[in-house]
Motif scaffolding. Structure first.
Motif, PDB file in Angstrom:
ATOM      1  N   ALA A 146     -19.172   6.324  37.748  1.00  0.00           N
ATOM      2  CA  ALA A 146     -20.132   6.021  38.813  1.00  0.00           C
ATOM      3  C   ALA A 146     -20.274   4.502  38.979  1.00  0.00           C
ATOM      4  CB  ALA A 146     -21.481   6.666  38.524  1.00  0.00           C
ATOM      5  N   GLU A 147     -20.319   3.791  37.862  1.00  0.00           N
ATOM      6  CA  GLU A 147     -20.422   2.328  37.937  1.00  0.00           C
ATOM      7  C   GLU A 147     -19.167   1.728  38.573  1.00  0.00           C
ATOM      8  OE1 GLU A 147     -23.203   1.124  34.138  1.00  0.00           O
ATOM      9  OE2 GLU A 147     -21.153   1.824  33.722  1.00  0.00           O
ATOM     10  N   GLU A 149     -17.096   3.171  40.670  1.00  0.00           N
ATOM     11  CA  GLU A 149     -17.100   3.498  42.095  1.00  0.00           C
ATOM     12  C   GLU A 149     -18.105   2.645  42.864  1.00  0.00           C
ATOM     13  OE1 GLU A 149     -17.459   7.780  42.311  1.00  0.00           O
ATOM     14  OE2 GLU A 149     -15.541   8.041  41.259  1.00  0.00           O
ATOM     15  N   ASP A 150     -19.285   2.406  42.276  1.00  0.00           N
ATOM     16  CA  ASP A 150     -20.266   1.521  42.911  1.00  0.00           C
ATOM     17  C   ASP A 150     -19.716   0.104  43.038  1.00  0.00           C
ATOM     18  OD1 ASP A 150     -22.090   3.607  43.143  1.00  0.00           O
ATOM     19  OD2 ASP A 150     -23.310   2.971  41.412  1.00  0.00           O
ATOM     20  N   MET A 151     -19.013  -0.365  41.997  1.00  0.00           N
ATOM     21  CA  MET A 151     -18.432  -1.712  42.027  1.00  0.00           C
ATOM     22  C   MET A 151     -17.348  -1.822  43.104  1.00  0.00           C
ATOM     23  SD  MET A 151     -18.250  -2.244  37.891  1.00  0.00           S
ATOM     24  CE  MET A 151     -17.498  -3.867  37.822  1.00  0.00           C
ATOM     25  N   CYS A 153     -17.187   0.057  45.929  1.00  0.00           N
ATOM     26  CA  CYS A 153     -17.870   0.116  47.227  1.00  0.00           C
ATOM     27  C   CYS A 153     -18.600  -1.180  47.559  1.00  0.00           C
ATOM     28  CB  CYS A 153     -18.838   1.292  47.269  1.00  0.00           C
ATOM     29  SG  CYS A 153     -17.997   2.892  47.336  1.00  0.00           S
ATOM     30  N   ALA A 154     -19.119  -1.857  46.548  1.00  0.00           N
ATOM     31  CA  ALA A 154     -19.866  -3.101  46.764  1.00  0.00           C
ATOM     32  C   ALA A 154     -18.964  -4.330  46.848  1.00  0.00           C
ATOM     33  CB  ALA A 154     -20.885  -3.295  45.648  1.00  0.00           C
TER      34      ALA A 154
END
Length: 181
Positions: A146-147, A149-151, A153-154
């Motif tokens: 999840a981290e 994927e967030d990184m 996307c950001a």
């Protein structure tokens, strides 16, 4: 496409810049400038719950970047599993009992000849890293999916090779090709 002539514009131990004059299918002549670069391995260290990334300063972007470990090794024969094993050990200190080739990517096919081989590293054992002097500022850390994927996307992870490698991992898993990895 027919190559009419080719010249080396610049070369160092990592890259060669070439300029080729070519005849296209319609008979017109064109010039292609491109980089010849060695193949590389990109390693996805996966402990069953987390992925390990390395962070280092990338001069062309003028910023520190998180990415999967990887690199290339000089030599006449390229063995992606051997290179992945070496880069994993050097950059993270991890040793993998199991290395699985996931696929091959061409990160810049319009401008470069090099290919990257994506390798999943599992059954990991921690050890001391063996970084080269040019990697002295490198850090490594574990992240959940999840981290990561967030990184991505950001834009925190901007390295296209890392994004492509992660995509290959997801595709192989969705097809049931990795078992319990």
């Amino acid at each position: 496409m027919e190559t009419l002539d080719s010249r080396e514009v610049y070369s160092n131990r990592w890259i060669t810049v070439r300029e080729d004059r070519v005849r296209q299918a319609d008979g017109a002549e064109a010039v292609y400038a491109f980089i010849e670069k060695a193949c590389f391995a990109i390693v996805i260290p996966w402990d069953g719950e987390r992925l390990q990334l390395v962070e280092q300063y990338r001069y062309p972007l003028r910023r520190r970047c998180w990415e999967f470990p990887g690199g290339s090794v000089a030599g006449p024969e390229f063995d992606p599993i051997a290179v992945a094993r070496q880069e994993l050990r050097e950059e993270t200190g991890l040793r993998a009992e199991r290395l699985t080739l996931l696929g091959k990517v061409a990160p810049a096919p319009a401008t470069s000849t090099h290919y990257g081989y994506v390798v999943l590293a599992t059954e990991l054992t921690a050890g001391a890293h063996e970084r080269e002097p040019s990697e002295a500022d490198m850090e490594s850390a574990w992240f959940t999916r999840a981290e990561v994927e967030d990184m991505i996307c950001a834009g925190v992870i901007a390295d296209a090779q890392t994004v492509a490698a992660y995509s290959l991992l997801l595709l192989r898993e969705s097809r049931g090709e990795l078992g319990q990895s």
